[in-house]
Every structure is written in structure tokens, then in C-alpha cells.
Design a protein around this motif. Structure first.
Motif, PDB file in Angstrom:
ATOM      1  N   THR A  54       4.364   8.301  -2.251  1.00  0.00           N
ATOM      2  CA  THR A  54       3.438   7.301  -2.769  1.00  0.00           C
ATOM      3  C   THR A  54       2.428   7.944  -3.716  1.00  0.00           C
ATOM      4  OG1 THR A  54       3.687   5.983  -0.773  1.00  0.00           O
ATOM      5  CG2 THR A  54       1.754   5.555  -2.126  1.00  0.00           C
ATOM      6  N   ASP A  55       1.920   9.134  -3.339  1.00  0.00           N
ATOM      7  CA  ASP A  55       0.977   9.838  -4.216  1.00  0.00           C
ATOM      8  C   ASP A  55       1.624  10.172  -5.558  1.00  0.00           C
ATOM      9  OD1 ASP A  55      -0.844   9.713  -2.189  1.00  0.00           O
ATOM     10  OD2 ASP A  55      -0.473  11.764  -1.469  1.00  0.00           O
ATOM     11  N   GLY A 115       0.787  -1.220   0.000  1.00  0.00           N
ATOM     12  CA  GLY A 115       0.000   0.000   0.000  1.00  0.00           C
ATOM     13  C   GLY A 115       0.814   1.262   0.000  1.00  0.00           C
ATOM     14  N   SER A 116       2.112   1.148  -0.151  1.00  0.00           N
ATOM     15  CA  SER A 116       2.971   2.328  -0.167  1.00  0.00           C
ATOM     16  C   SER A 116       4.138   2.051  -1.086  1.00  0.00           C
ATOM     17  CB  SER A 116       3.475   2.652   1.239  1.00  0.00           C
ATOM     18  OG  SER A 116       4.464   3.657   1.207  1.00  0.00           O
ATOM     19  N   GLY A 124       6.714   9.900   3.127  1.00  0.00           N
ATOM     20  CA  GLY A 124       6.427   8.635   2.461  1.00  0.00           C
ATOM     21  C   GLY A 124       5.080   8.639   1.773  1.00  0.00           C
ATOM     22  N   ARG A 125       4.074   9.233   2.414  1.00  0.00           N
ATOM     23  CA  ARG A 125       2.752   9.307   1.781  1.00  0.00           C
ATOM     24  C   ARG A 125       2.780  10.214   0.556  1.00  0.00           C
ATOM     25  NH1 ARG A 125       1.156   9.221   7.323  1.00  0.00           N
ATOM     26  NH2 ARG A 125       1.071  11.511   7.410  1.00  0.00           N
ATOM     27  N   TYR A 140       4.887   4.833  11.326  1.00  0.00           N
ATOM     28  CA  TYR A 140       4.084   4.696  10.117  1.00  0.00           C
ATOM     29  C   TYR A 140       2.821   5.556  10.132  1.00  0.00           C
ATOM     30  CZ  TYR A 140       7.099   0.622   9.505  1.00  0.00           C
ATOM     31  OH  TYR A 140       8.185  -0.206   9.374  1.00  0.00           O
ATOM     32  N   ASP A 155       2.310   6.903  -7.624  1.00  0.00           N
ATOM     33  CA  ASP A 155       1.064   6.324  -8.144  1.00  0.00           C
ATOM     34  C   ASP A 155       0.406   7.222  -9.189  1.00  0.00           C
ATOM     35  OD1 ASP A 155       1.426   4.180  -6.536  1.00  0.00           O
ATOM     36  OD2 ASP A 155       0.075   4.868  -4.943  1.00  0.00           O
ATOM     37  N   ARG A 202       8.287  -0.918   3.762  1.00  0.00           N
ATOM     38  CA  ARG A 202       8.101  -0.904   5.211  1.00  0.00           C
ATOM     39  C   ARG A 202       7.973  -2.339   5.712  1.00  0.00           C
ATOM     40  NH1 ARG A 202       2.995   2.942   6.055  1.00  0.00           N
ATOM     41  NH2 ARG A 202       2.147   1.372   4.629  1.00  0.00           N
TER      42      ARG A 202
END
Length: 858
Positions: free
Chosen positions: A697-698, A104-105, A693-694, A149, A701, A109
Motif C-alpha cells: 500500500t505504501d 484504506g489499502s 500488504g501495508r 488484518y 500510494d 480485503r
């Protein structure tokens, strides 16, 4: 009528002790410090062991039996139920220690997974928020996972479980975070998820657990229950929980005691320094009492009886000093927990005195005193009567003589030089792993011991030359400076005896600080080349990164310092093996946050520019080049010439073997699109990294990512732990080495005190000639400071070369870094301490009456 007790040789010595107790206190001070240090280590070990055992939390106290198995199938659910249904079993819980990668990332992790009931006597976690998992796809996470996280109750995770049919693939398992828990066991605080054993088995697809904790009811027979469990699970091992807890506690104490292994080494050094000072003190005292010894010889006392009486005197001093040191250390051991609890660090200790270590410490102090007094007593007892009467009033500092002594010192120095040269000649090349460092370090320790022994033997020959070099500014202080220099230089044997012990402390502390500074710089270098930023974005198998990616990374406020660069494959001709493939990058050292930690082995990184190149250590060694040489790289069928701007002490950034400028890499024919981007989190700490990290990921993606792959390099994570460990080691080592400095400073005070008593006539004459009391005070204080200066110069001269060799043996690629500031502080502090140590003797000297001193010296 019997003769009075003072008429005997031993009686006269006892009378002398009672008449002048100050001399005995002076000679026993170094022995007392040695006894205090040794027994203090014993008390520290007891306090540490008791504290670790009391604080240790492993197997819960309510556990009665621990069932383990090494079977691949483990203890399945049916066996667990059967154990729980036994009549005397109150509770049986499965324990599982596993883990899984998180999906999911784009950022990789990992979550440790542990089975725990969550409540009840066998629980090892305590709920702090939310609820403990009750559903089939739920987990509780510890505070470390929540912080790292960015998780909270209600958050969702995806566990990546290995596919049982295809080990190269993973199966996503979505789970929900039901609560946050706090672990109550002793151990590493890593991100961990918790659930009950059966739920975790189903979640991970495990056949069973490999450990079961059993709690029995009141009145249960534990041995009988163990036999029943063995019949249920024949391949299992059943042990009493108390045995398991003891083993866990012993392992925890053993890990904590690793630091105390270092204590024994430094205690040996401190005890050796105390022995040197005790021998010097006894020699000064016996030289002062040479008239008394001569009179005893004149009335018929034999040399053997005199020597025996002096040894007995030393043993008595050692007995009293040892007992006092043990009692002082015991008292400090009792006060330490009280003091620690006031500052929020509770310690545990027993109020009982450990008699066996105490007795051994006192006995060892007596033996140390006897060994220290043996040589001075034999020398003093063999002085002829006429010679003794002649020198009694004038004082004596034995000439720096003895051919045998000089030859011994030169042989020790030669042996130290030969061993050091052999280790230097055998240093490995950078990148070589076939090297026995333990043997090399052992040889260096032996070489250092021989070098220090030669310093002890030849020290009297070195005092005056070193003093002549360092005393030039002191002579400008007028009469006080000249008198202080003359006072130290006039007794070279005595000055050497004290300065050598000071030199030992400076040598060890200076070498330790230098080695740790060098290794710390190398650690920063390693982190800089392997993780120049918090995150790395690469194109994976898709080739260069899309042009919009760098702009997208720079536009997000959660990210900072986005730096794009290229890597390419080139060829270089090795003189031994012919052409070979190498990696070239245009990532500039000063473009990343960690670039300041990079150092050059030869040349300078600042010289990297057009047609100039930086070469890593392995390639520099293979090609035989250093700064200023030329290197030819092949790319696209053409050869490109570069001049070496610098060579590195290890690998290059991200493992690249050659660093060039972006313009040169383009000139060679590399594609203009970046192959990798490094980026930092805008905010430090776990929360900042989680937000970064988020954001990554955005981006990955989204359309800007183009399928890039992001990996966490951990520059601000695990690397910091290594730095903390190194700083802890440095602090521990320097504090332990402080024992040697304490002994050395005590030796300066002892020698100064004895010298003041011995030189009363001299000080009286100086007062009679017009020297003021304050000038006498400054003279003695300056003499004590000179002992610190001599010791500091000799110690650094001996310690720095060996520090260089130790760094090269420990890690040949490590840069040699001399902490000039720290060494200057150590040098200045030691000179100040030795000057302060002479304050009381200087005060006594300044109060010497000219009339009494001139008319009635001993």
C-alpha cells in the motif's frame, strides 16, 4: 432306550464343534471382524452425533422465540422496540449477517459483519480485549480479523458501503476497532466485525434486521407471546427456539455425517471380503472332515440332512461371532471417549447399548455365515462315500476346473473391459464442461466390480503363473523357499481364495492413494496457475507499470520474490474457426514460487527456450498440436514460428494461453515495460501477509506505484484449506479401507492355521527326513508372506488401470501421478503383516512330532 445325542447327524456336528473348538474359532474370526466393523460404524455414528450436538453452539440456550422475515424491509427498529416492550419479553435482540469490503489499502480485503448484543444471555461472542462498541462508528472484531488484518483496539478501518444512488460506486464509512472478541458459535472462522443490531443497521444503511431473538421472563406463556408477535409483525415467522436449535444441530450433524457416508461403502467391501474368507474357511474345514461326512453317509444320512446340519453349524458360528463382535465394538465405543479425553479431544457417547442395531448386526452376521457356508456344505454333503474315504487321508484341493466356471469368469472380464473401454472412448476434451461424470464413475464402479468378480472366479488359474514370476528369488533360499512355493502352488484354489481378498484391499488402497495423489497434484497445479504468488501488482487502465516499481518492491524487507513479466495479445489461426486472439506471456514457470507444481501433458517444460513455446490444453486441443509440432503466432502484422516445447494439462499461468521466453516476446514486438509484477510476503502466515500488504500500500500510494492496482491471490490462504481437505479425505479413506486389510490378514491367519492342522502328516514327514523345526517355521511363515505377495501383485495390476480411468473421468486435465513410495510401503507392510499372521500357525507346525505325525494322522 433312546440313542445318545451324538448318534444323530446334527448331534455329531455339535460333538465335532465341542471336540475341536479351534476350527470354529478360525472360521468365525472373519465373521467376528465383519460384525465388529459394522457395529463399530454404528457406535462411531452415535459418538459423532452426540459429540457434534453437545459441542454445537448456534442459537443461544436462553432464546425462547426466533422471529424471522423474508420481507425486503426486514424488521425495522420500531417493530423491534414493540416486541421488546411486550409484557413477558425480557430481551429482544436483532441479528444481522452482512459484510463489506475494506478500503484504506491497495490490497482488497473483506470483513463479515454480524449483529450481537456483546453481553448477556443472548450474546454469541465474548470480549477478550478492549471494550464492546458503544459509539455510532465503532466495531469489535474477532480474533481471526485481528490476526489476518493486523488489528488491535484503537485501529481504524474504512468500510466501503454501496452507494444507494449509484450501485457502481461505494461510500467510505470510517470506523474504529473498540475491542477484540472470540466467537462462541459453531461455524467457519472468517474475519468478522460485531456491533449491536441498531448500530450495525445505521452503519450499513439497512432498513431493518431479518431475525430477532426473543428471551422471555419467568412464567411467560411462549405460545401466547408468539401470537402477539405475529400480530405486531404479520409477515414474520415465529418459531420456538428449541425447534431452531434442533434444526441447526441436525444440519451440523448432517455435515459431519458426510464423512460417514463413505464408511458404508467401505463397510460393504469389508463385509464382502469377510464373506469370501468365511466361505473359504468353511470349505477348508469341511474338506478336512470329509471322512466323518462319508461315514455318516455310509450309515444312512442323506445329503439333505448333512447339508442342513452343516448350515446349522455355520449359523451357530455366525451367532456367536456376531454377538462377540457387537460386544467388542460396544466396549470399544465406551472406551473411545475415555481415551480421547486423555489426549485432549473429548467425545460424547451414551452408555446404553443400541439394541435394535445390535440385534440387526447379529442377525446379519448369522445370514452372512449361512450364505458363506451354503455352497461348501452342498459340495461337501454330495461327495460320494468311496471318493470321500479315498481322499480323506490325502487331502484335496479341487482342480482348477469347470468349463462353466471358466466361461463365467471370462464373461465377467469381457463385460468389465467393454464398460471400461466405453468410458475411455467417451472421455471429454480438456476444458469441456458438458460431461456426465456421475454416470461415468458409476459405470467404472460396475466395471471394477465385474473385474473383481472375474478375479474371484479365475483366481485359481492365475496363482501358478503369478507365483512362477514372483517366486524366482525365493527358490534361491534353498529347501525352505522351494517348499513354500510348492505349498502355495500345490493348492491353487485355496491360495486364490485368500490372495483375492488381499488383492481387494491392495486394489482399493492403491487406487485410492493414486487417485488422491493425482488430484492433489492437479490442485497444486490449479493454484500455481491462478495464484503463482501472494500478491499481484498490475497497472490497471494506466498501461505498463513504471520502471521504478520493481526496484521499490525488491527494496522492501516485508516483500520477497518480486517478478516482473509481460502479457500481450497475439493471433493464431484455428483450423476450424480461422484467426483468433490469444494471450501470450513471458512469465517463466521457474521464476515463481509455485512453478514446481506445473506439469506437462506432452513434452517437458524444461525445453522452453528460444523459438520454443508452451501451449495450454485448450489451445493444444483446438490446434491439434502436441510437443514437437509447429505453431505460428501473429503479432504486429507479422507471423512468428515456434516449435511446441510442451503442452499443459490445463490452463497456463494467470490464464495465459501461450508461454514464451522474454527474448522471443521482445522479438515479436512487445513493449519492454512490464505489465504485471507478482510478489510474495517475506514472512509466512497472516501476520507476514498483513505486513506485506501495508508495504504494498505504501509503494502504490507513493510515486513508485504510479496508480497500480494490487490484488491478493491467496496462494497461502484458501488454497491450503483445499489441501487440508484432500489430505483429510485421503487419511479417512485409507483408514476405512484398512478394514478390508484387517479382514484379509485375519483370513491369512485362519487359512494358515487350518492348513497346519490339515498338513500334520506332511510336516511330520519333513521332520522325519531331517528338516529342522526352525526350517518348518520359516516355510509356513514364507507361505503366508506369499499370499501377501500374490494379493499385492494382483491388486496393483487391477487397481492402477482403474485409478487412471477414475482420474481421467473426474478431471481429464489432471496429471496421472503414481505414488510409488506410498504403494511400496503398502505392498511391503501387507507382505509383512501376512507373514506375521502366520507366526502362530508356523510355531504350531514347527512343534509337530515326526513320530506322532507319521504314525497317527487323522
Amino acid at each position: 432306550m433312546s440313542a445318545p445325542w451324538r448318534a444323530g447327524v446334527l448331534g455329531s456336528q455339535v460333538a465335532e464343534l465341542l471336540h475341536r473348538p479351534g476350527r470354529s474359532v478360525a472360521t468365525g474370526l472373519s465373521l467376528l471382524i465383519a460384525a465388529f466393523a459394522v457395529f463399530g460404524a454404528v457406535m462411531a455414528q452415535q459418538i459423532l452425533s452426540a459429540t457434534v450436538v453437545e459441542r454445537f453452539r448456534g442459537t443461544p440456550e436462553a432464546t425462547s422465540l426466533v422471529v424471522t422475515t423474508e420481507s425486503d424491509e426486514g424488521i425495522d427498529a420500531a417493530a423491534l422496540r414493540a416486541i421488546g416492550e411486550l409484557p413477558s419479553v425480557a430481551e429482544a435482540v436483532a441479528r444481522i449477517d452482512d459484510g463489506a469490503a475494506l478500503g484504506g489499502s491497495a490490497v482488497s480485503r473483506y470483513l463479515q459483519l454480524s449483529a450481537d448484543p456483546g453481553s448477556g444471555p443472548l450474546a454469541t461472542v465474548r470480549l477478550v480485549e478492549g471494550s464492546y462498541p458503544v459509539g455510532p462508528r465503532a466495531l469489535a472484531v474477532n480474533e481471526e480479523a485481528a490476526r489476518e488484518y493486523g488489528l488491535a483496539p484503537g485501529s481504524r478501518l474504512t468500510l466501503l458501503r454501496p452507494d444507494p444512488d449509484d450501485g457502481a460506486r461505494t461510500v467510505p464509512v470510517p470506523v474504529e476497532v473498540s475491542g477484540i472478541v472470540r466467537g462462541e458459535t459453531t461455524g467457519s472462522r472468517v474475519p468478522t466485525g460485531y456491533a449491536t443490531g441498531p448500530r450495525l443497521e445505521r452503519l450499513l444503511g439497512l432498513p431493518g434486521s431479518f431475525r430477532v431473538d426473543v428471551r422471555t421472563g419467568p412464567g411467560a406463556s411462549v405460545p401466547d407471546l408468539a401470537r402477539r408477535i405475529r400480530r405486531l409483525v404479520p409477515e414474520a415467522r415465529v418459531r420456538p427456539a428449541g425447534e431452531v436449535r434442533d434444526r441447526e444441530a441436525q444440519e451440523a450433524v448432517a455435515e459431519a455425517r458426510d464423512a460417514l457416508d463413505l464408511v458404508s461403502v467401505f463397510l460393504t467391501v469389508a463385509v464382502g471380503a469377510a464373506a469370501l474368507l468365511a466361505a473359504s474357511s468353511f470349505r477348508i474345514v469341511f474338506a478336512r472332515r470329509v471322512r466323518q461326512l462319508a461315514l455318516l453317509r455310509a450309515v444312512g444320512a442323506t445329503s439333505r440332512r448333512l447339508a442342513a446340519a452343516l448350515v446349522a453349524e455355520g449359523a451357530a458360528v455366525g451367532l456367536v461371532a456376531g454377538a462377540a463382535g457387537v460386544l467388542a465394538a460396544w466396549g470399544c465405543g465406551l472406551l473411545a471417549p475415555l481415551a480421547a479425553s486423555r489426549v485432549g479431544h473429548p467425545l460424547s457417547a451414551s452408555a446404553d447399548l443400541p439394541w435394535t442395531p445390535a440385534a440387526l448386526t447379529v442377525l446379519g452376521t448369522v445370514l452372512l455365515a449361512v450364505m458363506a457356508v451354503l455352497a461348501p456344505s452342498l459340495t461337501a454333503s454330495r461327495v460320494s462315500v468311496l471318493h470321500a474315504l479315498r481322499i480323506a487321508a490325502a487331502g484335496d484341493d479341487r482342480r482348477a476346473g469347470g468349463v462353466a466356471r471358466t466361461v463365467l469368469g471370462l464373461l465377467c472380464a469381457a463385460g468389465a473391459a467393454v464398460l471400461a473401454q466405453r468410458q475411455y472412448a467417451g472421455l471429454p476434451e480438456p476444458g469441456s464442461g458438458d460431461y456426465d461424470r456421475f454416470t461415468a464413475l458409476t459405470a467404472l464402479v460396475v466395471s471394477g466390480g465385474l473385474a473383481f468378480l472375474s478375479l474371484v472366479v479365475l483366481g485359481r488359474h492365475l496363482v501358478r503363473p503369478v507365483l512362477a514370476a514372483v517366486a524366482v528369488p525365493l527358490r534361491r533360499l534353498g529347501a525352505v523357499g522351494r517348499l513354500a512355493v510348492a505349498g502355495v502352488g500345490g493348492a491353487p484354489a485355496r491360495a486364490a481364495a485368500v490372495s483375492v481378498v488381499v488383492a481387494l484391499g491392495v486394489c482399493l488402497i492403491g487406487a485410492t492413494l493414486t487417485c488422491l495423489a493425482s488430484l492433489s497434484a492437479y490442485e497444486r497445479y490449479q493454484r500455481a496457475i491462478t495464484a503463482p504468488a501472494d500478491f499481484s501488482v498490475t497497472g490497471g487502465d494506466t498501461g505498463p507499470l513504471p520502471a521504478a516499481l520493481v526496484g521499490a518492491l525488491k527494496s522492501r524487507p516485508e516483500l520477497a520474490h518480486a517478478t516482473a513479466f509481460r502479457t500481450a495479445e497475439a493471433t493464431v489461426r484455428d483450423p476450424a474457426t480461422g484467426p483468433g486472439s490469444v494471450t501470450v506471456t513471458d512469465l517463466a514457470p521457474d521464476a515463481v514460487r509455485s512453478g514446481g507444481a506445473l506439469t506437462a501433458r506432452t513434452g517437458s517444460l524444461d525445453r522452453l527456450g528460444p523459438s520454443r513455446i508452451v501451449v495450454d490444453a485448450e489451445q493444444a486441443q483446438r490446434l491439434g498440436v502436441c510437443a514437437g509440432d509447429r505453431v505460428s503466432l501473429g503479432f504486429g502484422g507479422r507471423a512468428h514460428e515456434f516449435r511446441v516445447a510442451a503442452t499443459l494439462p490445463g490452463a497456463g499461468l494467470y490464464g495465459a494461453q501461450f508461454l514464451v521466453t522474454a527474448r522471443d516476446l521482445t522479438r515479436m514486438g512487445a513493449a519492454p515495460a512490464p505489465t504485471e509484477v507478482v510478489v510474495d510476503a517475506a514472512d509466512p502466515g497472516p501476520r507476514g501477509r498483513a505486513r506485506a500488504g501495508r508495504a504494498l500500500t505504501d509503494i502504490v500510494d507513493g510515486s513508485a506505484g504510479g496508480g497500480g492496482r494490487i490484488t491478493v491471490e491467496g496462494l497461502g490462504g484458501p488454497g491450503d484449506e483445499g489441501s487440508d481437505d484432500l489430505r483429510t479425505a485421503a487419511t479417512t479413506a485409507v483408514l476405512l479401507l484398512g478394514l478390508t486389510v484387517v479382514v484379509a490378514v485375519a483370513g491369512v491367519a485362519t487359512t494358515a492355521g487350518l492348513t497346519v492342522v490339515e498338513r500334520r502328516r506332511e510336516f511330520g514327514l519333513l521332520r522325519a527326513l531331517g528338516l529342522s523345526a526352525s526350517a518348518v517355521h520359516r516355510t509356513v511363515t514364507l507361505e503366508c508372506a506369499l499370499h501377501g505377495v500374490l494379493g499385492g501383485v494382483l491388486g496393483l495390476a487391477l487397481g492402477l488401470p482403474y485409478a487412471w480411468l477414475v482420474v481421467r473421468v473426474a478431471e481429464v486435465s489432471a496429471p496421472f501421478s503414481v505414488p510409488v513410495g506410498q504403494l511400496s510401503v503398502v505392498f511391503g507392510a501387507l507382505v509383512l503383516l501376512t507373514a506375521v499372521a502366520g507366526a502362530l500357525p508356523a510355531r504350531r507346525a514347527s512343534r509337530t512330532s515326526p513320530v506322532v505325525a507319521v504314525a497317527g494322522a487323522e
